[in-house]
Design an enzyme around this catalytic site. Structure first.
Site, PDB file in Angstrom:
ATOM      1  N   HIS A  74       0.837  -1.222   0.000  1.00 13.71           N
ATOM      2  CA  HIS A  74       0.000   0.000   0.000  1.00 13.71           C
ATOM      3  C   HIS A  74       0.867   1.265   0.000  1.00 13.71           C
ATOM      4  O   HIS A  74       0.549   2.255   0.661  1.00 13.71           O
ATOM      5  CB  HIS A  74      -0.958   0.008   1.193  1.00 13.71           C
ATOM      6  CG  HIS A  74      -1.999  -1.064   1.118  1.00 13.71           C
ATOM      7  ND1 HIS A  74      -3.233  -0.883   0.539  1.00 13.71           N
ATOM      8  CD2 HIS A  74      -1.977  -2.354   1.532  1.00 13.71           C
ATOM      9  CE1 HIS A  74      -3.931  -2.008   0.613  1.00 13.71           C
ATOM     10  NE2 HIS A  74      -3.189  -2.922   1.202  1.00 13.71           N
ATOM     11  N   ASN A 147     -10.364  -2.528   2.718  1.00 16.64           N
ATOM     12  CA  ASN A 147     -10.084  -2.568   1.284  1.00 16.64           C
ATOM     13  C   ASN A 147     -11.361  -2.295   0.503  1.00 16.64           C
ATOM     14  O   ASN A 147     -12.443  -2.254   1.076  1.00 16.64           O
ATOM     15  CB  ASN A 147      -9.565  -3.958   0.895  1.00 16.64           C
ATOM     16  CG  ASN A 147      -8.064  -4.113   1.127  1.00 16.64           C
ATOM     17  OD1 ASN A 147      -7.339  -3.139   1.333  1.00 16.64           O
ATOM     18  ND2 ASN A 147      -7.595  -5.339   1.101  1.00 16.64           N
TER      19      ASN A 147
HETATM   20 FE1  HDE Z   1      -2.400  -4.674   5.435  1.00 16.62          FE
HETATM   21  N1  HDE Z   1      -0.554  -3.931   5.849  1.00 16.62           N
HETATM   22  N2  HDE Z   1      -1.770  -6.529   5.963  1.00 16.62           N
HETATM   23  N3  HDE Z   1      -4.183  -5.510   4.850  1.00 16.62           N
HETATM   24  N4  HDE Z   1      -3.018  -2.910   4.813  1.00 16.62           N
HETATM   25  C1  HDE Z   1      -0.163  -2.652   5.682  1.00 16.62           C
HETATM   26  O1  HDE Z   1       1.029  -1.462   7.302  1.00 16.62           O
HETATM   27  C2  HDE Z   1      -0.653  -6.787   6.670  1.00 16.62           C
HETATM   28  C3  HDE Z   1      -4.556  -6.808   4.961  1.00 16.62           C
HETATM   29  C4  HDE Z   1      -4.277  -2.568   4.436  1.00 16.62           C
HETATM   30  O2  HDE Z   1      -3.105   3.655   4.019  1.00 16.62           O
HETATM   31  C5  HDE Z   1       1.196  -2.393   6.273  1.00 16.62           C
HETATM   32  O3  HDE Z   1       1.582   0.641   7.846  1.00 16.62           O
HETATM   33  C6  HDE Z   1      -0.614  -8.171   7.043  1.00 16.62           C
HETATM   34  C7  HDE Z   1      -5.970  -6.949   4.803  1.00 16.62           C
HETATM   35  C8  HDE Z   1      -4.339  -1.175   4.078  1.00 16.62           C
HETATM   36  O4  HDE Z   1      -1.435   3.447   5.402  1.00 16.62           O
HETATM   37  C9  HDE Z   1       1.601  -3.745   6.863  1.00 16.62           C
HETATM   38  C10 HDE Z   1      -1.752  -8.731   6.527  1.00 16.62           C
HETATM   39  C11 HDE Z   1      -6.441  -5.694   4.573  1.00 16.62           C
HETATM   40  C12 HDE Z   1      -3.047  -0.698   4.278  1.00 16.62           C
HETATM   41  C13 HDE Z   1       0.402  -4.591   6.550  1.00 16.62           C
HETATM   42  C14 HDE Z   1      -2.467  -7.694   5.853  1.00 16.62           C
HETATM   43  C15 HDE Z   1      -5.316  -4.796   4.605  1.00 16.62           C
HETATM   44  C16 HDE Z   1      -2.244  -1.800   4.745  1.00 16.62           C
HETATM   45  C17 HDE Z   1       2.171  -1.746   5.353  1.00 16.62           C
HETATM   46  C18 HDE Z   1      -2.195 -10.183   6.591  1.00 16.62           C
HETATM   47  C19 HDE Z   1      -7.873  -5.274   4.289  1.00 16.62           C
HETATM   48  C20 HDE Z   1      -2.556   0.720   4.033  1.00 16.62           C
HETATM   49  C21 HDE Z   1       2.474  -0.399   5.938  1.00 16.62           C
HETATM   50  C22 HDE Z   1      -2.289 -10.675   7.913  1.00 16.62           C
HETATM   51  C23 HDE Z   1      -8.764  -5.499   5.421  1.00 16.62           C
HETATM   52  C24 HDE Z   1      -2.873   1.623   5.165  1.00 16.62           C
HETATM   53  C25 HDE Z   1       1.668  -0.312   7.111  1.00 16.62           C
HETATM   54  C26 HDE Z   1      -2.442   3.025   4.848  1.00 16.62           C
HETATM   55  C27 HDE Z   1      -0.888  -1.688   5.102  1.00 16.62           C
HETATM   56  C28 HDE Z   1       0.330  -5.855   6.958  1.00 16.62           C
HETATM   57  C29 HDE Z   1      -3.670  -7.929   5.142  1.00 16.62           C
HETATM   58  C30 HDE Z   1      -5.451  -3.398   4.365  1.00 16.62           C
HETATM   59  C31 HDE Z   1       2.870  -4.344   6.329  1.00 16.62           C
HETATM   60  C32 HDE Z   1       0.487  -8.851   7.833  1.00 16.62           C
HETATM   61  C33 HDE Z   1      -6.780  -8.249   4.885  1.00 16.62           C
HETATM   62  C34 HDE Z   1      -5.549  -0.408   3.571  1.00 16.62           C
HETATM   63  O5  HDE Z   1       1.788  -3.658   8.232  1.00 16.62           O
END
Ligand code: HDE
Length: 715
Positions: A74, A147
C-alpha cells in the site's frame, strides 16, 4: 479557490501549516539569516569549496535524508480529511462514543491506496484498493483499515509475506511494477486454492475503479460490537459511495496509467478543491453470537463474505471528505493506520488473518518512521486528552515537566490517571478459551469454491466477459505453461464454462478439475450453498443519480456549429458536469456564426481516456477537419469502444461513420444502428433542448457495457 474549511477539523486536529510571510528572511535551521543561497563558500571564484560552509552542509544533509522507506505494501496512496456523523444512537449494539450522538462530527483522515505498486507507480493498475479510515474520537483513535473488496487472498497471516513476495515485482529484475500478470504470483496462488475467491474479485472490474470516490469499502474481517451491558454481536463494516460504484474499461485503465499516472489522486484532490465533497455511508451487517451457525458461512475466514441477501446492511452514518491535506508527506505519508487501534465498544474476532495484522502494522511503522514516537506526530495523535508514562526514544518532541514516569506513584499524579474500570476505558470482551495449542484451522476453512461460484453466478454477462478477459490477460503474461494450466484447473472448480473460456487463449489443455484436486495445498470441504446467486455481488445497476464532476470532451474545430450545441453544454454544466473543449490547437477556434470558443485541450495533450463522455457538435467545416485528423477520429472511436456515452449533433456524427452511424441528407434524426448510450440528434432537436436529458440519462449509467462487437472497433 479552496473550499471553506470545516471548523470541526481545524478545531480538533492540530494545525500543521508553518506560514512564512513576505517579511520572513531565509535562515538556517538554527535561525541564522542567510544572505546568499546560490553560492557555496569557496577559496576564490575558481577554487575548492570549504568544509566550513555550514549553510551548504546543513542544506545538503537535510535533503539527503528527506525520504523515509515507503510502506512495504500500500505504498501508493492519496488521502483527505473529513468527518463522520452517526444517524442515530447505537447504544443497543455498542458503547462506542462516536456512534451515539447524531449531532457530533467526528474528524476522520482517510487514505486510499493501491496494494502492490511502489510509491511512484500508476494509480489505475489492476489491484485491490486500500480504504483506511482513522476516526479521531473522544475515546481515542479508531482505525478501520479496510479494502475495496470484501475478501482477501489468504486465511492465515503466516502466509502474508509469501503472498506479497509472489505478487510484488520478481526479485531478479524487479519487474513487473504494480501488476499481478506474472509467473511468481500465479505460481503461488495456483497452489493456494483459498485465494480463488479473491482472484475472482481481482479479475473483476472492482480492481479498476473509475475513482476513489466511486468505490465501496469493506472492513473485510468480522469484528465485534460490545454494548454497555457487555453483550456482543459480530459485525462486518461496509462503506457505500454516494456517487455509486463505477469502474473503467481495462484497455482504458492501462492507457490512463501512461496519460496520467496520478489519475485517482488528482480526481480526489480536484473534487475536494472544487467543493464536490466525496461521501460514503457506513453500514453494518450484524450477526448475533447465537446465530452464527445458522449462516453456514465461517465468519472467521477472510476469504468469505456474508451476502447482503442473507444479512442486510444496516446504514449507521455518513462520512464526508471536505479538506485536502496541507502537506502530503506530513500527513498522507506519515499517517500510521493500525487495525489494532480500537475504542471501547468495538473488539476483534479470532480471524487468524486479523490477529496477525495486530502485530504487523505497528512493527511496519516502526521500521518506516524509525522510532515509536511516530504515534505523537500531529496526524497520528488522538484529538482527545492523552496521558501515559511512555518516555524518551528517538526524536522525542514533548518535554514533560514532571519527575515521575511510572505508575503507581505518590510523587506525581499517577493514581489520578486511573479510570473507573466498571464504566470507562477499554475492556476486551470476555471469551472462554479452552483448547489445545496447535497449528490447525477449522475444517470449514477448506471450503474454497462455493463463494467464488456464487460470485461468478451473480455477475451480468458483461461482467463475466470482463472477468474472462482479465484472467486471459494476466495468465497470457505467465511464461510457464504448467502454471497457466494449474490456474485454469483450479478455475474449473468455480465454473467449467469460465475455465474453458479462459483456457481457450492460453495454449494449454482443457481445464481438468481432477488435476487441481490432486495437487499440493488442495483441500476441499463441500459447503452447502445458501444462495444460488446474490445480485448484491454484481456492480451492475449500482449507479446513483449523481453524476456531478464527470468530464465531457467537446470535440471541435473551426466552423463548429455553436448555436445547436450551446444549450446542451449549458444544461450539462447546470447538472454539475464539466464540459472541456478539445481542438486541434490551443487558443480559440472560430464558430460557424463568426464567434470564437476558448480551447481547453488539444488532441495531442489529452485523449478520450481522460473523459467520461464525448459531445460531437455539428458544422460542415468542423466535421471535415476533424474527420481528416486521425487523432480526432481515434478519440471518438476509443470513447465508443470504452462504452462511454456519446452525443452527436448533425455533422458531428461523421466521426462515428466507420461504426455505421449517420444522419440523413435531410438532417432528420437517423440512428442507423441502435446502440446503448449513443444519442444522435439534428440541430433543431438540440436547440430545443430535447437531447440534454437523453444524454444525461445515458451518463447516469456511466458505461454501456452491453455494446456489442467492440473488438471490431479500430481504436
Ligand atoms: Fe495490510 N498492511 N496486511 N491488509 N493494509 C499494511 O502497514 C498486513 C490486509 C491494508 O493507508 C502495512 O503501515 C498483514 C488486509 C491497508 O497506510 C503492513 C496482513 C487488509 C493498508 C500490513 C495484511 C489490509 C495496509 C504496510 C495479513 C484489508 C494501508 C504499511 C495478515 C482489510 C494503510 C503499514 C495506509 C498496510 C500488513 C492484510 C489493508 C505491512 C500482515 C486483509 C488499507 O503492516
Amino acid at each position: 479557490m479552496s473550499p471553506p474549511r470545516l471548523n470541526v477539523s481545524d478545531k480538533k486536529l492540530p494545525n500543521l501549516i508553518v506560514k512564512y510571510d513576505k517579511a520572513s528572511t531565509l535562515t538556517t535551521s538554527q535561525g541564522v539569516q542567510i544572505p546568499d543561497n546560490h553560492h557555496s563558500l569557496r577559496a576564490g571564484p575558481r577554487g575548492p569549496t570549504l568544509m566550513e560552509d555550514f549553510v551548504l552542509r546543513e542544506k545538503l544533509m537535510h535533503f539527503d535524508h528527506e525520504r523515509i522507506p515507503e510502506r512495504v505494501v500500500h505504498a501508493r496512496g492519496a488521502a483527505a480529511h473529513g468527518f463522520f456523523k452517526v444517524y442515530k444512537p447505537l447504544s443497543q449494539y455498542t458503547s462506542a462514543d462516536f456512534l451515539q450522538n447524531p449531532a457530533v462530527e467526528t474528524p476522520v483522515f482517510v487514505r486510499f491506496s493501491t496494494a502492490v505498486g511502489s510509491r511512484g507507480s500508476a494509480d489505475t493498475v489492476r489491484d485491490v484498493r486500500g480504504f483506511a479510515v482513522k476516526f479521531y474520537t473522544q475515546q481515542g483513535n479508531y482505525d478501520l483499515v479496510g479494502n475495496n473488496m470484501p475478501v482477501y487472498f489468504i486465511q492465515d497471516a503466516i502466509k502474508f509475506p509469501d503472498l506479497m513476495h509472489a505478487l510484488k515485482p520478481e526479485p531478479h529484475h524487479e519487474m513487473p511494477q504494480a501488476s499481478s500478470a506474472h509467473d511468481t504470483f500465479w505460481d503461488f496462488v495456483s497452489l493456494m486454492p483459498e485465494s480463488t475467491h479473491m482472484l475472482m474479485w481481482l479479475m473483476s472490474d472492482r480492481a479498476i475503479p473509475r475513482s476513489y470516490r466511486m468505490m465501496e469499502g469493506f472492513g473485510v474481517h468480522t469484528f465485534r460490537l460490545v454494548n454497555p451491558h457487555g453483550q456482543t454481536s459480530f459485525v462486518k463494516f461496509h462503506w457505500k459511495p454516494k456517487l455509486g460504484l463505477h469502474s473503467m474499461a481495462w484497455d482504458e485503465a492501462q492507457k490512463v496509467s501512461g496519460q496520467d499516472p496520478d489519475f485517482h489522486r488528482r480526481d480526489l484532490w480536484e473534487a475536494i478543491e472544487s467543493g464536490h465533497f466525496p461521501e460514503w455511508e457506513l453500514g453494518v451487517q450484524l450477526v448475533e453470537m447465537g446465530k452464527v451457525a445458522e449462516l453456514g458461512i465461517d465468519i472467521l475466514d477472510a476469504t468469505k463474505l456474508i451476502p447482503e441477501e442473507l444479512v442486510p446492511i444496516l446504514p449507521i452514518g455518513r462520512m464526508v471528505l471536505n479538506r485536502n491535506p496541507d502537506n502530503f508527506f506530513a500527513e498522507t505519508e506519515q499517517v500510521a493506520f493500525n487495525p489494532g487501534h480500537l475504542v471501547p465498544g468495538i473488539d476483534f474476532s479470532n480471524d487468524p488473518l486479523l490477529q496477525g495484522r495486530l502485530f504487523s502494522y505497528a512493527d511496519s511503522q516502526l521500521s518506516r518512521m524509525g522510532s515509536p514516537n511516530f504515534q505523537a506526530l500531529p496526524i497520528n495523535r488522538p484529538a482527545c486528552p492523552m496521558h501515559h508514562f511512555q518516555r524518551d526514544g528517538l526524536q522525542q518532541t514533548s518535554a514533560r515537566h514532571e519527575r515521575v514516569a511510572y505508575e503507581p506513584n505518590t510523587l506525581g499524579t499517577g493514581a489520578e490517571f486511573r479510570v473507573d474500570g466498571s464504566t470507562q476505558g477499554f475492556h476486551s470482551s470476555p471469551e472462554a478459551l479452552v483448547s489445545l495449542k496447535s497449528r490447525q484451522q477449522s475444517a470449514s476453512f477448506d471450503d474454497h469454491f462455493s463463494q467464488p461460484t456464487l460470485f461468478w453466478n451473480s455477475q451480468s454477462q458483461a461482467e463475466k466477459d470482463h472477468i474472462v478477459g482479465a484472467f486471459r490477460f494476466d495468465l497470457s503474461n505467465v511464461k510457464t505453461k504448467e502454471i497457466r494450466q494449474r490456474a485454469v484447473d483450479n478455475l474449473a472448480h468455480v465454473d467449467m464454462k469460465l475455465a474453458t473460456r479462459v483456457a481457450a487463449q492460453l495454449g494449454i489443455d482443457l481445464p481438468d478439475p481432477a488435476a487441481a484436486a490432486g495437487r499440493l495445498g488442495y483441500r476441499h470441504h463441500e459447503a452447502k450453498a445458501a444462495l444460488q446467486d446474490a445480485p448484491s455481488l454484481s456492480m451492475m445497476g449500482r449507479y446513483k443519480p449523481d453524476i456531478s464532476t464527470r468530464k465531457i470532451a467537446v470535440l471541435v474545430a473551426d466552423g463548429m456549429d455553436m448555436i445547436s450545441v450551446k444549450r446542451v453544454m449549458q444544461e450539462l454544466t447546470d447538472a454539475g458536469l464539466q464540459c472541456k473543449v478539445v481542438a486541434p490547437h490551443l487558443g480559440h477556434i472560430g464558430t460557424a456564426s463568426g464567434r470564437t470558443l476558448a480551447v481547453d485541450f488539444t488532441f495531442s495533450n489529452t485523449s478520450s481516456v481522460m473523459f467520461d463522455a464525448i459531445l460531437l457538435p455539428g458544422g460542415e467545416a468542423c466535421a471535415d477537419e476533424l474527420c481528416r485528423l486521425g487523432s480526432a477520429v481515434h478519440f471518438a472511436l476509443e470513447a465508443y469502444k470504452h462504452c462511454k456515452p456519446i452525443c452527436a449533433i448533425n455533422e458531428g456524427v461523421r466521426l462515428l461513420s466507420s461504426l455505421g452511424f449517420s444522419v440523413s441528407e435531410q438532417k432528420d434524426t437517423a440512428l442507423t444502428v441502435p446502440t446503448p448510450g449513443v444519442v444522435i440528434a439534428d440541430s433543431q432537436k438540440a436547440i430545443e433542448g430535447q437531447i440534454s436529458q437523453e444524454f444525461i440519462s445515458a451518463m447516469l449509467q456511466h458505461r454501456h457495457w452491453d455494446r456489442v462487437n467492440l473488438d471490431s472497433v479500430p481504436a
